[in-house]
Design an enzyme around this catalytic site. Structure first.
Site, mmCIF file in Angstrom:
data_model
loop_
_atom_site.group_PDB
_atom_site.id
_atom_site.type_symbol
_atom_site.label_atom_id
_atom_site.label_comp_id
_atom_site.label_asym_id
_atom_site.label_seq_id
_atom_site.Cartn_x
_atom_site.Cartn_y
_atom_site.Cartn_z
ATOM 1 N N SER A 233 0.815 -1.219 0.000
ATOM 2 C CA SER A 233 0.000 0.000 0.000
ATOM 3 C C SER A 233 0.846 1.264 0.000
ATOM 4 C CB SER A 233 -0.861 0.064 1.272
ATOM 5 O OG SER A 233 -1.973 -0.743 1.156
ATOM 6 N N HIS B 37 -3.245 0.328 -4.807
ATOM 7 C CA HIS B 37 -2.637 -0.871 -5.384
ATOM 8 C C HIS B 37 -2.843 -0.902 -6.893
ATOM 9 C CE1 HIS B 37 -1.705 -3.251 -1.731
ATOM 10 N NE2 HIS B 37 -2.667 -2.539 -1.193
ATOM 11 N N HIS C 29 -5.479 -9.346 -1.994
ATOM 12 C CA HIS C 29 -5.568 -9.737 -0.590
ATOM 13 C C HIS C 29 -6.640 -10.797 -0.410
ATOM 14 C CE1 HIS C 29 -3.939 -5.651 -0.731
ATOM 15 N NE2 HIS C 29 -3.284 -5.961 0.371
ATOM 16 N N TYR D 149 -8.897 -10.864 1.797
ATOM 17 C CA TYR D 149 -10.209 -10.278 2.131
ATOM 18 C C TYR D 149 -10.995 -9.857 0.895
ATOM 19 C CZ TYR D 149 -7.678 -5.823 1.690
ATOM 20 O OH TYR D 149 -6.917 -4.794 1.223
ATOM 21 N N GLU D 150 -10.332 -9.803 -0.259
ATOM 22 C CA GLU D 150 -11.066 -9.493 -1.494
ATOM 23 C C GLU D 150 -11.812 -10.719 -2.003
ATOM 24 O OE1 GLU D 150 -8.863 -6.796 -4.347
ATOM 25 O OE2 GLU D 150 -7.245 -7.230 -2.938
ATOM 26 N N ALA E 129 2.220 -2.262 4.472
ATOM 27 C CA ALA E 129 1.856 -1.243 5.450
ATOM 28 C C ALA E 129 1.333 -2.006 6.659
ATOM 29 C CB ALA E 129 0.773 -0.342 4.873
ATOM 30 N N MET F 232 -2.526 -7.112 6.770
ATOM 31 C CA MET F 232 -3.452 -8.033 6.091
ATOM 32 C C MET F 232 -2.812 -8.684 4.870
ATOM 33 S SD MET F 232 -6.751 -5.521 6.187
ATOM 34 C CE MET F 232 -7.038 -4.430 7.587
ATOM 35 N N SER F 233 -1.505 -8.819 4.895
ATOM 36 C CA SER F 233 -0.851 -9.408 3.711
ATOM 37 C C SER F 233 0.389 -10.191 4.127
ATOM 38 C CB SER F 233 -0.456 -8.284 2.740
ATOM 39 O OG SER F 233 0.565 -7.488 3.299
ATOM 40 N N ASN G 70 0.577 3.454 11.128
ATOM 41 C CA ASN G 70 -0.320 3.922 12.191
ATOM 42 C C ASN G 70 -0.036 3.118 13.448
ATOM 43 O OD1 ASN G 70 -1.764 1.825 10.279
ATOM 44 N ND2 ASN G 70 -2.624 1.521 12.325
ATOM 45 N N HIS H 198 -7.958 3.934 5.923
ATOM 46 C CA HIS H 198 -7.033 3.609 4.829
ATOM 47 C C HIS H 198 -6.298 4.846 4.309
ATOM 48 C CE1 HIS H 198 -5.303 1.171 1.728
ATOM 49 N NE2 HIS H 198 -5.956 1.751 0.733
#
Ligand code: HPA
Length: 281
Positions: free
Chosen positions: A38, A69, A91, A93-94, A121, A219-220, A243, A255
């Site tokens: 990201s 992306h 990802h 989650y997609e 990230a 998440m990756s 963050n 995001h």
């Protein structure tokens, strides 16, 4: 058996068709593969003599709908090293199957890459981490509940049971540390926990993750590292702490903040990757 394999289409054939599609555009044999997370895709713009292959032109290559992306495979030279870079990744989650999450990485390794630099990230869990820090990943917690090696093993790609004792290569970690020191900044180091997403975590989940040894969360990456090790490629992993993880900062997470921070550290990140590649040349 047939029912089983039906759910897990032959990986090797798909990968080799994708490799052939890339080969139609360039004969660059990458030594190093880069997965740019990201807001970190800008690194690909610094690649010289580049050939840009949109994911849509590569057989079976899954495409991301997430902003930040872009979807390109970029091949060329960086600091004298032939490289392939994924500008953007998909990802879990997609909704993509785990094997698809690592498809692009497998293609780059199959094209010749012996080492991979995987970036992401991440939310900072360790108290000492500040927003904007770069963290050298020393180890990982795969908390996705799945594996990129699910299904019949493709023996031509790697072994059924993969050692993960030093998933993140010691020597490459040393190279990154040395490069950062020379550039006058400190790299944080720590364990990356990879979760399914797409929600950011709850504060309770962050307390749990800290208890079980995580320093950063995202998440990756974890499934990609598993696939890279499956194929015998060496891995360097770098997180951009975009963050403070949920409950540790004062604000809610979004995001835009993640992308903003990644953009701010872009130049330091680009120099680090460049410096590492120079040493690998
Ligand atoms: N949690 C999960 N994924 C992330 C975060 C986070 O705090 N920041 C960037 N990616």
């Amino acid at each position: 058996m047939s029912e089983f394999t039906h759910e897990f289409p032959a990986q090797l054939e798909r990968i080799d068709r994708a490799v052939a599609d890339v080969r139609k555009k360039t004969d660059v044999v990458p030594k190093v593969a880069l997965v740019l997370g990201s807001g970190l895709g800008a690194y690909a713009d610094t690649i010289e003599d580049k050939v840009v292959v949109p994911y849509g032109e590569i057989h079976s290559m899954p495409q991301s709908g997430v902003s930040g992306h872009a979807g390109n495979l970029v091949l060329g030279n960086a600091e004298g090293v032939p490289v392939a870079a994924m500008q953007g990744r998909v990802h879990l989650y997609e909704g993509h199957p785990a094997a698809d999450i690592v498809f692009g990485l497998r293609v780059m390794i199959r094209l010749g890459a012996e080492s991979v630099i995987i970036t992401n990230a991440a939310g900072g869990i360790h108290h000492d981490f500040a927003v904007g820090d770069l963290m050298l990943i020393t180890d990982q917690l795969n908390m996705t509940g799945t594996s990129s090696l699910l299904g019949p093993n493709e023996d031509a790609l790697g072994k059924r049971f993969v050692d993960m004792t030093t998933a993140y290569d010691r020597e490459l970690r040393g190279v990154a540390k040395e490069t950062a020191r020379e550039m006058g900044f400190q790299l944080q180091r720590g364990v990356y926990a990879g979760l399914l997403g797409p929600t950011y975590e709850t504060p309770a989940e962050i307390r749990m993750l800290r208890t079980i040894g995580a320093d950063a969360v995202g998440m990756s990456t974890v499934l990609e590292v598993i696939a890279a090790r499956h194929m015998g490629a060496r891995v360097l992993g770098i997180s951009c702490i975009t963050n403070k993880a949920a409950g540790l900062g004062h604000e809610t997470l979004n995001h835009d903040e993640v992308k903003d921070t990644a953009t701010k550290v872009r130049s330091r990140f680009i120099s680090l990757i460049g410096g590492v590649l120079k040493r690998l040349a």
